[in-house]
Design a protein around this motif. Structure first.
Motif, PDB file in Angstrom:
ATOM      1  N   ASP A 126      77.705  36.420  49.711  1.00  0.00           N
ATOM      2  CA  ASP A 126      77.930  37.716  50.360  1.00  0.00           C
ATOM      3  C   ASP A 126      77.964  37.576  51.876  1.00  0.00           C
ATOM      4  OD1 ASP A 126      78.183  39.131  48.036  1.00  0.00           O
ATOM      5  OD2 ASP A 126      76.177  40.027  48.087  1.00  0.00           O
ATOM      6  N   TYR A 127      77.070  36.747  52.426  1.00  0.00           N
ATOM      7  CA  TYR A 127      77.047  36.576  53.883  1.00  0.00           C
ATOM      8  C   TYR A 127      78.351  35.937  54.360  1.00  0.00           C
ATOM      9  CZ  TYR A 127      75.642  35.195  58.564  1.00  0.00           C
ATOM     10  OH  TYR A 127      75.591  35.041  59.932  1.00  0.00           O
ATOM     11  N   ARG A 138      81.273  36.063  52.913  1.00  0.00           N
ATOM     12  CA  ARG A 138      82.376  37.011  52.770  1.00  0.00           C
ATOM     13  C   ARG A 138      82.356  38.068  53.863  1.00  0.00           C
ATOM     14  NH1 ARG A 138      82.092  37.541  46.128  1.00  0.00           N
ATOM     15  NH2 ARG A 138      83.709  35.952  45.712  1.00  0.00           N
ATOM     16  N   ALA A 139      81.175  38.518  54.254  1.00  0.00           N
ATOM     17  CA  ALA A 139      81.073  39.487  55.348  1.00  0.00           C
ATOM     18  C   ALA A 139      81.480  38.836  56.669  1.00  0.00           C
ATOM     19  CB  ALA A 139      79.656  40.048  55.431  1.00  0.00           C
ATOM     20  N   HIS A 140      81.023  37.607  56.867  1.00  0.00           N
ATOM     21  CA  HIS A 140      81.314  36.905  58.123  1.00  0.00           C
ATOM     22  C   HIS A 140      82.806  36.672  58.299  1.00  0.00           C
ATOM     23  CE1 HIS A 140      80.919  33.919  61.353  1.00  0.00           C
ATOM     24  NE2 HIS A 140      81.823  33.222  60.683  1.00  0.00           N
ATOM     25  N   SER A 159      84.734  39.925  59.322  1.00  0.00           N
ATOM     26  CA  SER A 159      84.288  40.456  60.602  1.00  0.00           C
ATOM     27  C   SER A 159      84.668  39.514  61.743  1.00  0.00           C
ATOM     28  CB  SER A 159      82.781  40.690  60.581  1.00  0.00           C
ATOM     29  OG  SER A 159      82.384  41.472  61.687  1.00  0.00           O
ATOM     30  N   ASP A 168      78.167  45.093  57.932  1.00  0.00           N
ATOM     31  CA  ASP A 168      78.144  44.307  56.695  1.00  0.00           C
ATOM     32  C   ASP A 168      78.501  45.133  55.467  1.00  0.00           C
ATOM     33  OD1 ASP A 168      77.488  42.108  58.153  1.00  0.00           O
ATOM     34  OD2 ASP A 168      75.404  41.976  57.483  1.00  0.00           O
ATOM     35  N   ASP A 169      78.042  46.386  55.410  1.00  0.00           N
ATOM     36  CA  ASP A 169      78.335  47.180  54.217  1.00  0.00           C
ATOM     37  C   ASP A 169      79.836  47.442  54.096  1.00  0.00           C
ATOM     38  OD1 ASP A 169      78.362  48.877  56.419  1.00  0.00           O
ATOM     39  OD2 ASP A 169      77.440  50.570  55.370  1.00  0.00           O
ATOM     40  N   LYS A 170      80.508  47.610  55.224  1.00  0.00           N
ATOM     41  CA  LYS A 170      81.958  47.805  55.186  1.00  0.00           C
ATOM     42  C   LYS A 170      82.670  46.493  54.860  1.00  0.00           C
ATOM     43  CE  LYS A 170      85.665  50.243  57.567  1.00  0.00           C
ATOM     44  NZ  LYS A 170      86.041  51.039  58.770  1.00  0.00           N
ATOM     45  N   CYS A 171      82.121  45.381  55.340  1.00  0.00           N
ATOM     46  CA  CYS A 171      82.674  44.076  54.980  1.00  0.00           C
ATOM     47  C   CYS A 171      82.634  43.861  53.471  1.00  0.00           C
ATOM     48  CB  CYS A 171      81.881  42.958  55.669  1.00  0.00           C
ATOM     49  SG  CYS A 171      82.100  42.826  57.447  1.00  0.00           S
ATOM     50  N   LEU A 172      81.517  44.208  52.864  1.00  0.00           N
ATOM     51  CA  LEU A 172      81.378  43.990  51.424  1.00  0.00           C
ATOM     52  C   LEU A 172      82.204  44.993  50.635  1.00  0.00           C
ATOM     53  CD1 LEU A 172      77.590  43.070  51.241  1.00  0.00           C
ATOM     54  CD2 LEU A 172      79.580  41.552  51.210  1.00  0.00           C
ATOM     55  N   GLN A 182      85.500  43.478  50.533  1.00  0.00           N
ATOM     56  CA  GLN A 182      85.545  42.447  49.502  1.00  0.00           C
ATOM     57  C   GLN A 182      85.769  43.057  48.122  1.00  0.00           C
ATOM     58  OE1 GLN A 182      85.585  39.138  49.785  1.00  0.00           O
ATOM     59  NE2 GLN A 182      85.658  38.850  47.566  1.00  0.00           N
TER      60      GLN A 182
END
Length: 240
Positions: free
Chosen positions: A62-63, A65-67, A70, A83-87, A90
């Protein structure tokens, strides 16, 4: 003489940029059409660069994928997203990937190779469950036996490490100097396969530039060049 062919999956057997583009438009609409291609290239770069940290247990999936999304935005001058929008991105991206299909020219190529009894295989980097879903969605067992498909996380190795190619040789019962690897990523696919003494076809349809003379055995830039290039590698005159 080439006697067997092994393929990469992502952005080689299907157009990975389209599901990415659809997801960005849905979740990050501030990205312009002009920046979409460059954002995709950065996204692939950060994915390839940082997935080894997931394999090593340094980062969570998860980290990573967020990174990657972003940081890709930051690279192009956009503000990072939380991070919540990054996930959420995904999640949308995975929904889009659930609708992928083989490019018609890839299907034509696989049909030709199967008809001519050319042994085939797959080596793909990524999480086992995630990549297996793609393999199933693309219905690749219609051409390639399931035991001739390797997903990096399941093996403990990853491209460009030569060990994953050497494992494929043993698993698929193929000889390196008679096997052609087809992939879009120069570092992972071309350099990785060459390190194991395989033949390589760089499917450079994103027209990436590199700061060296390419070591691939051949290079193509369009999907409709795929089958002709493979026929040349195989020695078309020997095939029906």
């Amino acid at each position: 003489m080439i006697k067997s062919v092994v393929f990469d999956v992502d952005d080689t057997m299907y157009d990975q940029q389209q599901p990415f583009k659809n997801s960005v438009k849905n979740v990050i609409p501030q990205v312009t059409d002009e920046d979409m291609h460059d954002l995709y290239i950065r996204f692939r770069h950060h994915s390839d660069e940082n997935f080894p940290k997931v394999m090593a247990g340094e980062w969570t999936l998860d980290y990573m994928r967020a990174h990657r999304i972003s940081q890709s935005l930051i690279d192009l001058g956009y503000s990072p997203i939380p991070d919540d929008k990054c996930l959420f991105f995904q999640e949308v991206y995975e929904e889009e990937l659930a609708n992928i299909c083989l490019h018609p020219e890839v299907k034509k190529t696989l049909d030709y190779l199967k008809e001519n009894n050319v042994p085939l295989g797959i080596i793909t980097n990524g999480p086992t469950d995630h990549q297996t879903k793609k393999l199933n969605q693309l219905q690749l067992t219609n051409w390639i036996p399931a035991d001739c498909m390797l997903v990096s996380q399941a093996t403990g190795f990853q491209k460009p490490e030569k060990e994953i190619f050497q494992l494929a040789e043993k698993t698929f019962n193929m000889s390196p100097d008679e096997t052609l690897y087809v992939g879009d990523n120069y570092e992972n696919d071309v350099l990785g396969a060459k390190s194991a003494n395989w033949q390589t076809l760089w499917f450079n349809h994103r027209k990436r530039s590199i700061n060296e003379c390419p070591v691939c055995d051949s290079e193509i830039n369009e999907f409709d060049q795929l089958l002709p290039a493979i026929k040349v590698a195989l020695g078309e005159a020997q095939l029906v």
